[in-house]
Design a protein around this motif. Structure first.
Motif, short mmCIF file in Angstrom:
data_model
loop_
_atom_site.label_atom_id
_atom_site.label_comp_id
_atom_site.label_asym_id
_atom_site.label_seq_id
_atom_site.Cartn_x
_atom_site.Cartn_y
_atom_site.Cartn_z
N GLY A 19 0.88 -0.98 -0.07
CA GLY A 19 0.01 -0.05 0.03
C GLY A 19 0.92 1.34 -0.04
N SER A 20 2.24 1.31 -0.05
CA SER A 20 3.02 2.39 0.01
C SER A 20 3.23 2.96 -1.66
N SER A 64 -1.88 11.36 -2.50
CA SER A 64 -2.31 10.86 -1.19
C SER A 64 -2.56 9.25 -1.57
N ARG A 65 -2.93 8.66 -2.58
CA ARG A 65 -3.16 7.39 -2.77
C ARG A 65 -3.27 7.08 -4.10
N THR A 123 -4.59 3.81 -6.54
CA THR A 123 -5.51 2.32 -6.81
C THR A 123 -5.21 1.67 -7.88
N THR A 150 -3.76 7.80 -9.73
CA THR A 150 -3.07 8.41 -8.39
C THR A 150 -4.03 9.91 -8.38
#
Length: 249
Positions: free
Chosen positions: A94-95, A186-187, A189, A220
């Motif tokens: 998850g990083s 931030s994240r 997927t 992103t």
């Protein structure tokens, strides 16, 4: 003797520190320039660089040694294995550094770039934009020259204005956005699915038409939930695998 200088990272306390350090160092190794030294700093120096204990650093180095990226020699030090560009599947916990590591380590040729309307299937990710910046790259194994994947990135124009296309020949888009453009990531997927090679993919990757490929889509986001970049990558099915590990804690 001059030592290789790895990138710096901000550690996420929700993920194992050794894992984050190993993936960051892995990305640095795979993205290094040919003229960079092969010798790594000492365990103590690396631990200080990353702000972790020597025990954590030792565990991170063992991960890279098990993968075959580095070798450790008593009294001589730790060295990057010359010519190593592709190892075991990355364990994605998850990083962002894991994403960078997964994308690193191949020669990249920028086939074209420009501006265009978002493709219909991706338009929902850019509802406020009439056009996005597009980048199309072919990645190859540096040792054999064999094509391994081709990637299309669709990036917000205001970010693309700060991207030097030459950087994309050395680094993954995620690294360029985070470390060069300083985008507020931030994240990310990821979606990976099996597909059959279309004519363009078969030609670029030098595989038979309708042969199995891995179709990857990476989206992103920034901290406001806005999409910064959509990556669509076609991997040769005979060269790649993805392993996802779900931690209970």
């Amino acid at each position: 003797m001059t030592s290789f200088a790895p990138d710096s990272i901000v550690l996420n306390r929700k993920l194992p520190l050794w894992y984050q350090v190993s993936q960051s160092l892995r990305a640095s190794i795979l993205g290094r320039s040919p003229q960079d030294p092969l010798r790594l700093p000492t365990e103590e120096q690396l631990a200080g660089h990353y702000g972790v204990s020597v025990l954590t650093m030792r565990q991170a180095l063992k991960e890279l040694e098990d993968e075959g990226l580095i070798s450790r020699h008593r009294r001589r030090g730790t060295f990057i294995e010359p010519g190593v560009k592709r190892g075991a599947p990355v364990r994605l916990l998850g990083s962002v550094d894991a994403i960078v590591a997964q994308q690193s380590g191949m020669a990249a040729e920028l086939l074209d770039h420009g501006r265009a309307a978002p493709p219909a299937e991706l338009a929902e990710h850019f509802p406020d934009l009439a056009e996005v910046a597009t980048y199309h790259r072919l990645r190859s194994d540096e040792k054999t020259g064999e094509p391994t994947n081709h990637a299309r990135n669709y990036v917000r124009p205001e970010l693309a204005d700060r991207i030097d296309p030459a950087d994309l020949a050395r680094w993954p888009m995620t690294k360029v956005l985070r470390d060069v453009v300083k985008a507020d990531i931030s994240r990310i997927t990821d979606t990976v699915e099996a597909r059959l090679a279309d004519p363009e993919t078969a030609r670029l990757l030098n595989v038979p038409l309708l042969s199995p490929i891995l179709h990857y889509t990476g989206i992103t986001y920034d901290t406001a939930g806005r999409v910064l970049d959509v990556a669509v990558i076609h991997y040769r099915g005979d060269r790649f695998s993805f392993t996802v590990t779900l931690e209970a804690h």
